[in-house]
Write a protein that holds these residues in place. Structure first.
Motif, short mmCIF file in Angstrom:
data_model
loop_
_atom_site.label_atom_id
_atom_site.label_comp_id
_atom_site.label_asym_id
_atom_site.label_seq_id
_atom_site.Cartn_x
_atom_site.Cartn_y
_atom_site.Cartn_z
N ALA A 1 -0.24 37.22 -17.54
CA ALA A 1 -0.38 36.70 -16.17
C ALA A 1 -1.01 37.72 -15.24
O ALA A 1 -1.80 37.37 -14.36
CB ALA A 1 0.99 36.28 -15.64
N LEU A 2 -0.68 39.00 -15.44
CA LEU A 2 -1.19 40.05 -14.55
C LEU A 2 -2.59 40.50 -14.90
O LEU A 2 -3.21 41.26 -14.16
CB LEU A 2 -0.25 41.25 -14.58
CG LEU A 2 1.16 41.01 -14.02
CD1 LEU A 2 2.06 42.18 -14.35
CD2 LEU A 2 1.10 40.79 -12.52
N GLY B 1 -6.73 41.11 -8.65
CA GLY B 1 -5.45 40.84 -8.00
C GLY B 1 -4.94 39.43 -8.19
O GLY B 1 -3.91 39.06 -7.63
N GLN B 2 -5.66 38.61 -8.98
CA GLN B 2 -5.22 37.23 -9.20
C GLN B 2 -4.22 37.18 -10.36
O GLN B 2 -4.17 38.08 -11.20
CB GLN B 2 -6.43 36.34 -9.51
CG GLN B 2 -7.46 36.32 -8.39
CD GLN B 2 -6.89 35.76 -7.10
OE1 GLN B 2 -6.20 34.75 -7.10
NE2 GLN B 2 -7.18 36.46 -6.00
N MET B 3 -3.44 36.12 -10.42
CA MET B 3 -2.43 35.98 -11.46
C MET B 3 -2.58 34.62 -12.12
O MET B 3 -2.68 33.59 -11.43
CB MET B 3 -1.03 36.14 -10.86
CG MET B 3 0.07 36.15 -11.90
SD MET B 3 1.69 36.55 -11.17
CE MET B 3 1.92 35.16 -10.07
N GLU C 1 -1.44 31.36 -13.61
CA GLU C 1 -0.22 30.63 -13.26
C GLU C 1 0.58 30.19 -14.47
O GLU C 1 1.81 30.26 -14.46
CB GLU C 1 -0.59 29.40 -12.42
CG GLU C 1 -1.17 29.75 -11.05
CD GLU C 1 -1.43 28.52 -10.22
OE1 GLU C 1 -1.10 27.40 -10.70
OE2 GLU C 1 -1.95 28.65 -9.10
N ALA D 1 2.56 33.06 -16.04
CA ALA D 1 3.51 33.53 -15.03
C ALA D 1 4.70 32.60 -14.92
O ALA D 1 5.84 33.04 -14.69
CB ALA D 1 2.82 33.66 -13.68
N GLU E 1 5.19 36.96 -5.83
CA GLU E 1 5.46 36.55 -7.21
C GLU E 1 4.81 37.49 -8.21
O GLU E 1 5.35 37.74 -9.30
CB GLU E 1 4.97 35.12 -7.43
CG GLU E 1 5.38 34.51 -8.77
CD GLU E 1 6.89 34.33 -8.89
OE1 GLU E 1 7.35 34.09 -10.02
OE2 GLU E 1 7.59 34.41 -7.86
N ARG E 2 3.65 38.03 -7.86
CA ARG E 2 2.97 38.96 -8.76
C ARG E 2 3.84 40.19 -9.02
O ARG E 2 3.93 40.67 -10.16
CB ARG E 2 1.63 39.36 -8.14
CG ARG E 2 0.83 40.35 -8.96
CD ARG E 2 -0.52 40.63 -8.28
NE ARG E 2 -1.21 41.73 -8.93
CZ ARG E 2 -1.96 41.62 -10.01
NH1 ARG E 2 -2.10 40.42 -10.57
NH2 ARG E 2 -2.56 42.66 -10.55
N THR E 3 4.51 40.70 -7.99
CA THR E 3 5.37 41.87 -8.17
C THR E 3 6.61 41.52 -8.99
O THR E 3 7.06 42.32 -9.82
CB THR E 3 5.79 42.42 -6.79
OG1 THR E 3 4.62 42.74 -6.04
CG2 THR E 3 6.64 43.67 -6.94
N ALA F 1 5.62 41.36 -12.61
CA ALA F 1 5.47 42.72 -13.15
C ALA F 1 6.83 43.37 -13.38
O ALA F 1 7.05 44.07 -14.38
CB ALA F 1 4.63 43.56 -12.20
N THR G 1 1.44 46.63 -9.19
CA THR G 1 0.81 45.76 -8.20
C THR G 1 0.46 46.48 -6.90
O THR G 1 -0.10 45.87 -5.99
CB THR G 1 1.73 44.58 -7.87
OG1 THR G 1 2.97 45.07 -7.33
CG2 THR G 1 2.03 43.77 -9.14
#
Length: 668
Positions: free
Chosen positions: A27-28, A33-35, A37, A40, A123-125, A128, A200
């Protein structure tokens, strides 16, 4: 089938940890910087199910111990059918494999809780963070499945089990190890948050607020665990001491020192957006110390460096895991540290500066303990035995601990960002006077007192007064719980240090050989040995002394120290007897009978020694108050932000702002 089911659940938990980690990495890896979905979306459910499966696996192991299933090697080696139920349960984690499964279980449940409740960070953090947590868990699952299988069967079950070490058959040790593990795993979550923020580049107040409850919870459990372990060693081992700088003791102290520094640094970052790099670094160091301590204890290396020769597979596995986790995190920190903005600045005279100073002192003490713990192991590897104990740890540690206490008295009175010495000089006159008065009184009443106990008593008195000064001028009913937590914890430290210094300065010890009917004086006590009688317990027999102790001629107090003999396994232990007063504790141990018919008695009068453990409990209680306050504040913050969002949907002109009172930092 229970053992096979437990093993299958452990394999499934490991597979879900792999899915959680792989999904997070995928996902990362979206770039820019996009994730992605889809992967994730799998991370949170995988974390929850991993925790559930690990917990079920540990429950299966507990059932095996409750039933005393001797077809399982771990049960046969650490349990016995005649043991009381509580110690059958304690046998689940009172060994290498069971303790590692407990670690993996609590880590899985902690990751599941993060996945379920954490909504404050991007959500990205969070993805991670959960990926990092899964990566750490994978190492433990691999260690259990390939090197330390807790469900291994025996081809021929024995008639009965070997039993649990008698020294561990105590109610204190039934709960002490799990408490420490909760603390260690809480630091693993803080570590994962730190790694997630590094990946992130989301290092800021929101990250600190999300991590802080985990650090605080871990710190509370570590405090309780260390306090309980110290008291257990004090009354169970029969040597009369509460701390000996043993490597096993140091293994639990090092994570606590790092967690204390991390807790204060995270508080500054959450409240004042400062110390970003320092907080990340301490997050890595704190969990590194918990891993170093746990693996040193559980690998057997503390007994002998050559333990690796006995079990090279486990030793190699341990070293590889240490290298991957600690080395990998430090490498990531080195690569990303320069990209982290340090945050807002502060002057030399400020609360932030005081916290930085004390964090440096804590880090120095941590380095001293780490060096003193590892150095004998290194020298033994070269066939040179070196013993490092109180003569090294006490004076060298005091060089940093005493200034830290002095700054603790001043720091909470300083303002954030910048302040003037003159503004706080007047409030500090009372703590300074208490310090000076205690110093003079101790010298007059005990001219032979050592320098370290003298300084400890004096600074403890000053810190006790200074710890309550932040409450001056406040409406106590409206004072935030974190402020109360800071006050109680600092007061607890002063109480504990006073107990340590008093025990060191004023203890009286007497070793005598006495016949039944003889009387012995120790300090203000007169102790008569009235009888020695045989008694029996559920899985032991003992010779029990009947002592009548009188404090300055007052009514007698009955003491019953024992010399116990366990049958499974065969071992003799000393069970001390304690008589506690407001001003100290009488400590009695009965030994063997000599050829002349006299009994060996060891007696201590320890003035104010209970303050050590009372102080530890106060420290933990202060942390609990702060934790409750922080959680409640977080709920209020989230509820306020939801209301703002709802109002903005109705009226787009409504501006968002943080709820009142959320930026008031305390240093708790």
């Amino acid at each position: 089938m229970i053992a096979e089911t437990g093993l299958a659940l452990l394999w499934l938990a490991g597979a879900l940890a792999m899915l959680q980690f792989a999904s997070g990495v995928w996902a990362l890896a979206g770039g820019d910087g996009q994730m992605r979905e889809q992967p994730a979306a799998a991370v949170r459910p995988a974390a929850v199910m991993q925790g559930v499966l690990a917990a079920l696996s540990f429950c299966a192991l507990m059932i095996l111990f409750i039933r005393t299933d001797l077809s399982v090697l771990l049960v046969a080696s650490n349990s016995h059918s005649d043991k009381p139920l509580i110690f059958k349960l304690a046998g689940t984690w009172g060994n290498h494999e069971g303790s590692m499964l407990l670690w993996a279980t609590v880590m899985g449940l902690a990751g599941a809780l993060v996945a379920l409740v954490e909504r404050r960070l991007p959500e990205r953090t969070i993805v991670a963070t959960l990926a990092a947590q899964a990566f750490v868990s994978l190492g433990f699952y691999a260690f259990l499945l390939f090197s330390s299988n807790p469900f291994e069967r025996l081809p021929t079950p024995p008639m009965d089990g070997a039993g649990l070490n008698p020294l561990l058959q105590d109610i204190g040790l039934a709960f002490h190890p799990p408490t420490l593990y909760f603390g260690y795993v809480g630091l693993s979550v803080a570590f994962s948050f730190a790694v997630g923020a590094l990946v992130t580049r989301e290092v800021g107040p929101a990250f600190a607020r999300a991590m802080r409850p985990w650090v605080l919870g871990a710190w509370i459990f570590l405090t309780v665990g260390i306090t309980a372990g110290s008291y257990w060693a004090y009354y169970e081992l029969g040597w009369g001491g509460w701390w000996f700088w043993d490597p096993v003791e140091n293994a639990s102290l090092m994570p606590w020192l790092a967690a204390t520094a991390l807790l204060h640094s995270a508080g500054v970052l959450a409240s004042r957006d400062a110390l970003r790099t320092w907080t990340i670094m301490l997050g890595v160091v704190a969990f590194s110390m918990s891993m170093v301590g746990t693996f040193l204890v559980r690998s057997g290396i503390l007994t002998s460096v050559h333990a690796f020769a006995v079990d090279p597979e486990r030793g190699t596995f341990i070293l590889v895991l240490l290298g991957i986790y600690i080395g990998g995190a430090l490498t990531l920190f080195g690569l990303r540290a320069t990209s982290i903005q340090e945050g807002k600045q502060f002057t030399l005279i400020s609360r932030e500066a005081g916290l930085v100073f004390n964090n440096v002192m804590l880090t120095a003490i941590l380095a001293i303990v780490l060096l003193g713990t590892l150095y004998p192991l290194v020298t033994e590897a070269f066939d040179t035995r070196v013993s490092i104990g109180p003569p090294y740890f006490n004076p060298v540690g005091a060089i940093f601990a005493l200034p830290m206490m002095a700054v603790m008295a001043v720091g909470p009175l300083l303002r954030w960002r910048g302040d003037r010495v003159g503004r706080v000089s007047k409030p500090l006159m009372l703590p300074a006077a208490a310090t000076l008065a205690t110093l003079i009184a101790a010298l007059v009443l005990s001219p032979d007192i050592g320098i370290l106990p003298l300084l400890g008593l004096a600074l403890a008195a000053g810190l006790a007064i200074a710890s309550v000064l932040p409450l001056a001028g406040r409406n106590l009913r409206r004072t935030p719980l974190p402020v109360w937590g800071m006050v109680v914890s600092h007061l607890g430290l002063a109480v504990a240090v006073a107990g340590m210094a008093s025990e060191s300065a004023f203890s009286v010890e007497k070793l005598v050989a006495a016949q039944v009917g003889d009387s012995v004086e120790v300090g203000p006590w007169d102790i008569e040995l009235a009888a020695i009688d045989p008694v029996a317990g559920p899985n032991w027999t003992a010779l029990q002394a009947d002592m009548q102790a009188r404090y300055r001629g007052a009514a007698p107090i009955a003491l019953h120290p024992q010399s116990r003999t366990f049958t499974s396994p065969v071992q003799t232990t000393s069970e001390s007897a304690l008589a506690t007063r407001w001003n100290g504790q009488l400590y009695a141990v009965v030994g063997e009978q000599g050829e002349d018919g006299r009994w060996q008695l060891r007696l201590w009068w320890k003035p104010f020694v209970p303050l050590i453990w009372l102080g530890g409990l106060l420290i933990a209680f202060g942390g609990a108050l702060a934790l409750v306050g922080r959680i409640a504040s977080g709920w209020r913050r989230q509820a306020s932000m939801r209301r703002i969002a709802e109002r903005r949907e109705v009226n787009p002109l409504v501006r968002s702002r943080p709820p009142s009172g959320t930026t008031a930092g305390t240093g708790a």
